[in-house]
Design an enzyme around this catalytic site. Structure first.
Site, PDB file in Angstrom:
ATOM      1  N   GLU A  15       2.644 -29.946 -33.176  1.00 13.47           N
ATOM      2  CA  GLU A  15       2.685 -31.037 -32.217  1.00 13.47           C
ATOM      3  C   GLU A  15       4.076 -31.050 -31.591  1.00 13.47           C
ATOM      4  O   GLU A  15       4.968 -30.348 -32.063  1.00 13.47           O
ATOM      5  CB  GLU A  15       2.409 -32.379 -32.914  1.00 13.47           C
ATOM      6  CG  GLU A  15       0.980 -32.482 -33.446  1.00 13.47           C
ATOM      7  CD  GLU A  15       0.707 -33.761 -34.228  1.00 13.47           C
ATOM      8  OE1 GLU A  15       1.670 -34.464 -34.602  1.00 13.47           O
ATOM      9  OE2 GLU A  15      -0.477 -34.054 -34.471  1.00 13.47           O
ATOM     10  N   HIS A  54      20.846 -37.778 -24.764  1.00 18.75           N
ATOM     11  CA  HIS A  54      21.795 -36.669 -24.779  1.00 18.75           C
ATOM     12  C   HIS A  54      21.855 -35.982 -26.131  1.00 18.75           C
ATOM     13  O   HIS A  54      21.918 -34.773 -26.223  1.00 18.75           O
ATOM     14  CB  HIS A  54      23.192 -37.171 -24.428  1.00 18.75           C
ATOM     15  CG  HIS A  54      23.327 -37.548 -22.998  1.00 18.75           C
ATOM     16  ND1 HIS A  54      22.858 -36.778 -21.972  1.00 18.75           N
ATOM     17  CD2 HIS A  54      23.879 -38.638 -22.418  1.00 18.75           C
ATOM     18  CE1 HIS A  54      23.122 -37.363 -20.818  1.00 18.75           C
ATOM     19  NE2 HIS A  54      23.730 -38.508 -21.065  1.00 18.75           N
TER      20      HIS A  54
END
Lengths: 302, 406
Positions: free
Chosen positions: A213, A254
């Site tokens: 997944e 980030h």
């Protein structure tokens, strides 16, 4: 044999609960050797003839040879229950419980490392070996008919898709060696890599299917493993989540980009797997066609 | 759940950290009490969750009240990366000499929290990974031990910190880690963390925070809950509430409104994902995504079915799941079909289910469908999940076609 064998002796944590007692009956009916159970405050009772203890320590004192604990404990009590089993040095702890806070999982895994215990899950559906007639956890439920003995090993992040993938194979007359659900959480105690090492040495397994997944890096580890020839049997992969990739809330910002880059996406995982020479099914039911081809080739070769 | 900057700073405020706190305003708060700013210049920061907010015009500087008023009014009327601006943070400008990047996240490989720091902080940390990768330092954290000082020393050995600066940096990192652990965060990112070389103090100018949804039960979050980048809809909230105080099975915990015309009631996390993949690939337009599994009690299925059928403009209902291990297909489908009958939902329904008591469930549905004149197609284990997606799309399209002829 992968993880379980004729000597597997099972303790069920949360054995008196609704799901725990139901699973206990179904495991016993299938042939699993369950020797004890634990529910705090319910010591002295029995479930399906299995004696219940107040703590893992009590259970272990009375049943020295228990070597696998399976957890059916609500999420908020799961951390302590897992640590209890780990501190009693039970070789393998398989966690069925879902929705455990991730920091609890991380803490459990530090304890597991300290005690050299194999932790499978969380959110594992369990493990089944139809040849030995042993299963741990909820896999198969009361009806195990989709699991027939054969040459295919399956490792799946999705529990439900263990059944579905096995059913597709069975509909084409192909059986399975061992099927195991590793759970789809961001952190899994045991991943594809760890289990492929076992399947590599399992004589019954001729081909392995992995059901991946999006999220995390466990599929990437498989690609690296195959490239470095640590796993050499034929491998078929499927990665779900084309739809989920378009959801707005899967980004890790980030920090995620720095560590995982784009590698946690379905597209990147499929690319990495294909680059390593692994056959990837684009649609779920294609898994079966690829497995069939591989088995046919092996037969022709022999 | 992702938090906005001002919400993240609210969490950080309880720790021994310097934060640029500023003033959070909304259109309502300006209407009620006007806008008062004492010191200029200030930064006007749109409170949105999407990254790259600066590049999209979400951070402006203002040197006087007139300028600030204009920037604020523009910002409330603009979307930043398709996201509506509901709040604005007015931050005092902070004097600094150096910018650092710091974050703590969950690393799936090491299965540990991971500390990441760089002395090249600022907006483009992903760029730095390309241009100056050696400035990025990472440390796996053993949750049983915390962060040893010697490790922080090793990570920053070439950052040219004075003794005082190192001490303050170490305190900052330790407090951030404490915040990460105590609030069950999956990500805490401070970028930039700035250093003023006169005071030797570090200050967090921005924050990006994600709370672990699984830990919400032990965290008291005084913020509005949201799905992805937007506030939760009423139906999403209702669906999410179903699992509260009842851990038997899962129903509606993951529910997302999409606004299409095919209502979806899927079962199984994995199956529901390949089902949605297939529905979209056959040209279907889902009204929602949701999932129930783990043998939820009937009342949970009843509640979730009501939520799903409360969606406007529905042209069909697709009930889909893999082969269940535990979930009683009879009990769950009975609860579902009772709601369908009670609400007199006569649009096409396609059901693909398999598992315990599935044949008994199908007999029951066939009877009820006859009695109540329901338009239902039933499929079991012989039909792949993915194929039933095509069947519901076809049925919905046919009905539209008929409607057009009449």
């Amino acid at each position: 044999m992968v993880i379980i064998n004729k000597n597997t002796k099972v303790l069920v944590q949360g054995i008196t609960g609704g799901e725990g007692s139901k699973a206990t009956k179904q495991m016993l009916d299938y042939g699993t050797n369950i020797i004890c159970g634990v529910t705090p405050g319910k010591g002295g009772q029995n479930v399906e003839g299995v004696p219940v203890y107040n703590s893992v320590e009590d259970a272990k004192q009375n049943h020295q040879d228990v070597n696998l604990a399976v957890l059916y404990v609500p999420p908020r009590f799961a951390k302590q229950a897992a640590i209890d089993a780990i501190e009693q040095n039970i070789e393998t702890v398989l966690c069925i419980t879902e929705s455990i806070p991730i920091l609890d999982v991380i803490e459990i895994l530090e304890y597991a490392k300290l005690h050299n215990v194999r932790f499978i899950g969380p959110s594992s559906v369990g493990i089944i070996n139809p040849e030995l007639k042993i299963k741990i956890g909820s896999i198969g439920g009361a009806n195990n008919s989709q699991y027939t003995p054969g040459p295919v090993g399956i490792i799946s992040k999705s529990g439900g898709m263990c059944s579905e993938t096995s059913l597709l194979l069975k509909n084409k007359g192909i059986g399975i060696s061992t099927v195991i659900g590793i759970g789809g959480d961001a952190i899994s105690g045991t991943d594809f890599y760890d289990l492929l090492k076992e399947f590599q040495n399992d004589k019954q397994t001729k081909v392995v299917v992995i059901y991946g997944e999006i999220g995390g890096e466990y599929e990437q580890k498989v690609a690296e493993m195959v490239k470095s020839k640590k796993f050499t049997k034929p491998l078929v992969a499927f990665v779900s989540g084309a739809f989920a990739e378009n959801l707005p809330n899967v980004s890790l910002g980030h920090a995620g980009a720095i560590i995982e880059g784009e590698s946690a996406t379905r597209t990147a995982k499929i690319k990495a797997l294909k680059n390593a020479g692994i056959k990837v099914a684009d649609i779920h039911h294609e898994i079966v066609d690829i497995v069939q081809e591989i088995l046919q080739e092996q037969e022709d070769y022999n | 759940m992702n938090l906005k900057e001002f919400e993240g700073k609210f969490l950080l405020n309880k720790y021994n950290l310097n934060i640029s706190k500023g003033l959070t305003i909304s259109q309502d708060s300006i209407k009620q009490s006007g806008l008062q700013i004492d010191n200029f210049p200030v930064f006007i920061k749109a409170q949105v969750l999407s990254g790259k907010r600066k590049a999209a015009g979400g951070i402006q500087i203002a040197h006087n009240l007139k300028q600030a008023t204009l920037e604020i009014s523009t910002m409330f009327n603009t979307e930043i990366n398709n996201e509506k601006v509901e709040q604005i943070l007015i931050d005092k400008a902070v004097e600094f000499d150096k910018e650092f990047y710091t974050s703590i996240m969950i690393d799936s490989r090491s299965r540990r929290p991971l500390l990441i720091i760089s002395n090249q902080g600022g907006s483009d940390i992903e760029e730095i990974k390309k241009t100056n990768p050696t400035s990025i330092r990472t440390l796996e954290i053993n949750i049983l031990k915390g962060i040893p000082t010697s490790d922080i020393q090793a990570l920053t050995h070439d950052f040219d910190f004075s003794e005082k600066q190192f001490k303050n940096f170490k305190t900052t990192i330790n407090e951030l880690y404490k915040c990460f652990i105590e609030n069950d965060l999956k990500l805490l990112e401070i970028n930039p963390l700035v250093l003023n070389e006169n005071s030797n103090e570090f200050t967090a100018l921005d924050s990006k925070t994600i709370i672990d949804d699984n830990a919400m039960y032990r965290q008291k979050i005084p913020f509005q809950l949201r799905t992805g980048l937007r506030a939760k809809t009423i139906l999403e909230q209702r669906a999410n509430d179903i699992d509260k105080d009842d851990h038997r099975g899962v129903a509606g915990t993951s529910y997302i409104d999409f606004g299409g015309n095919i209502a979806v009631l899927a079962s199984g996390g994995g199956a529901s994902v390949i089902a949605m993949d297939a529905l979209i690939s056959y040209g279907g337009n889902p009204a929602n995504y949701t999932e129930y599994s783990g043998n939820p009690p009937a009342e949970k299925v009843t509640k979730l079915t009501n939520v799903v059928l409360d969606q406007p403009n529905l042209q069909g209902l697709w009930v889909v799941g893999g082969t269940a291990n535990f979930t009683s297909i009879y009990d769950t489908l009975k609860a579902l079909i009772d709601v369908v009958i009670e609400r007199d939902f006569t649009k096409p329904i396609v059901i693909r289910r398999a598992g315990p008591e599935d044949e008994k469930a199908f007999d029951m549905i066939r009877d009820l469908a006859d009695k109540h004149n329901l338009d239902i197609e039933l499929y079991g284990r012989e039909t792949p999940i993915t194929l039933s997606a095509k069947y519901i799309v076809d049925k919905v399209n046919n009905e539209k076609h008929l409607g057009g002829n009449i």
